[in-house]
Design a protein around this motif. Structure first.
Motif: not given
Length: 308
Positions: A66-71, A162-169, A175-179, A285-295
């Motif tokens: 799934f990629g390093a960041f999903a892991a 707070r970080l893992v609550a943001m389920g953005e694909a 970037g989320l950490l610094f945001w 934006a469309y990918e995020n509307t699917k709400q698929r699990p990140l892993n």
């Protein structure tokens, strides 16, 4: 928390380094390994080696890569401690950094601690490419990221939540950490030379990560496109005045073919480029509307750790 992908050659040294680290900490160490669909023997070597270490651990196998960041996000969610550190399995970041991270988090009112690269023992071409990558990242995505970039960090469990609550694909974990902001500190280190295997962080993955970060955290592409459109309109208006003036004063009789073709090609390319930029934002934006699990976790094994 350690993401693992094509790291079978460094597993023995990694477990030895963690065993040594566990003996120097003031609190029990729990290690969470997330094997990100690695095609080599990383999972088997971890499953065998973790039976003989002196710290608690959890071994997780994802159903595919799934990629390093999903892991990393998966490992952060699985960690149970009050303070959670993320390190690389290739040991290019010194494991002793974790001890410094935990010391800072337990002694100061901090939410997150980052490892700041002050130097690196990488080949010249790799070092130059990394410097360019992080310079562009700082310019377009997050100016707060240090010049050498960030690969390892540690944070409190509350900040993790707070970080893992943001389920953005298709986003950027860094970037989320610094945001998120928070109270942060940087600890400098020198990146060590890689001893085993070849980095899976290829140029293609770097470009994809940079594009994901730009489209997730910046509207710069849209602003550049809008500026180009304004400039194009100004040029078109100026050329129109010139053509009308030349026609009135009889400077020419037949309009030029070359100028017309150049104008058509330029604005056609600009339109295509603009559609590509808007399409990238729309697709994410469309990918995020699917709400698929990140892993997707295939297997989870807990190890209690051997008694000293």
């Amino acid at each position: 928390m350690i993401p693992v992908y094509k790291n079978e050659g460094s597993i023995v040294l990694l477990l030895g380094a963690l065993d040594e680290l566990a003996g120097t900490l003031d609190a029990p160490l729990e290690a969470v390994f997330v094997v990100d669909g690695s095609p080599d023997a990383s999972f088997a070597r971890l499953e065998e080696g973790l039976r003989d270490v002196g710290f608690r651990s959890r071994l997780i196998l994802l159903s595919r890569n799934f990629g390093a960041f999903a892991a990393i996000r998966c490992g952060l969610s699985e960690a149970s401690g009050d303070y959670i550190g993320v390190m690389a399995a290739d040991l290019q970041e010194p494991p002793s950094l974790m001890r410094e991270f935990f010391a800072a988090l337990t002694s100061k009112p901090l939410d997150v601690v980052f490892g700041q690269r002050l130097g690196r023992h990488d080949p010249g071409l790799s070092k130059a490419a990394s410097n360019i990558f992080w310079a562009v990242y700082r310019r377009l995505v997050q100016p707060d990221v240090p010049e050498g970039g960030v690969d390892v960090f540690a944070l409190t469990s509350a900040f993790r939540d707070r970080l893992v609550a943001m389920g953005e694909a298709n986003s950027s974990l860094l970037g989320l950490l610094f945001w998120l902001g928070g109270r942060r500190e940087f600890i400098g280190y020198t990146r060590l030379e890689r001893e085993h295997g070849k980095s899976a962080w290829t140029l293609k993955k770097k470009v994809t990560y940079l594009l994901d970060s730009v489209f997730a955290f910046s509207d710069l592409p849209v602003r550049v496109l809008m500026f180009a459109g304004i400039v194009g309109l100004a040029v078109a208006a100026l050329l129109a005045l010139i053509v009308v003036g030349a026609r009135i004063f009889g400077t020419y009789e037949v309009p030029g073919y070359a100028g017309s073709m150049l104008a058509i090609l330029f604005f056609g390319a600009l339109n295509t480029f603009g559609i590509g930029i808007v399409g990238n934002y729309a697709w994410r934006a469309y990918e995020n509307t699917k709400q698929r699990p990140l892993n997707v976790v295939s297997l989870r094994i807990d190890f209690a750790g051997k008694e000293p």
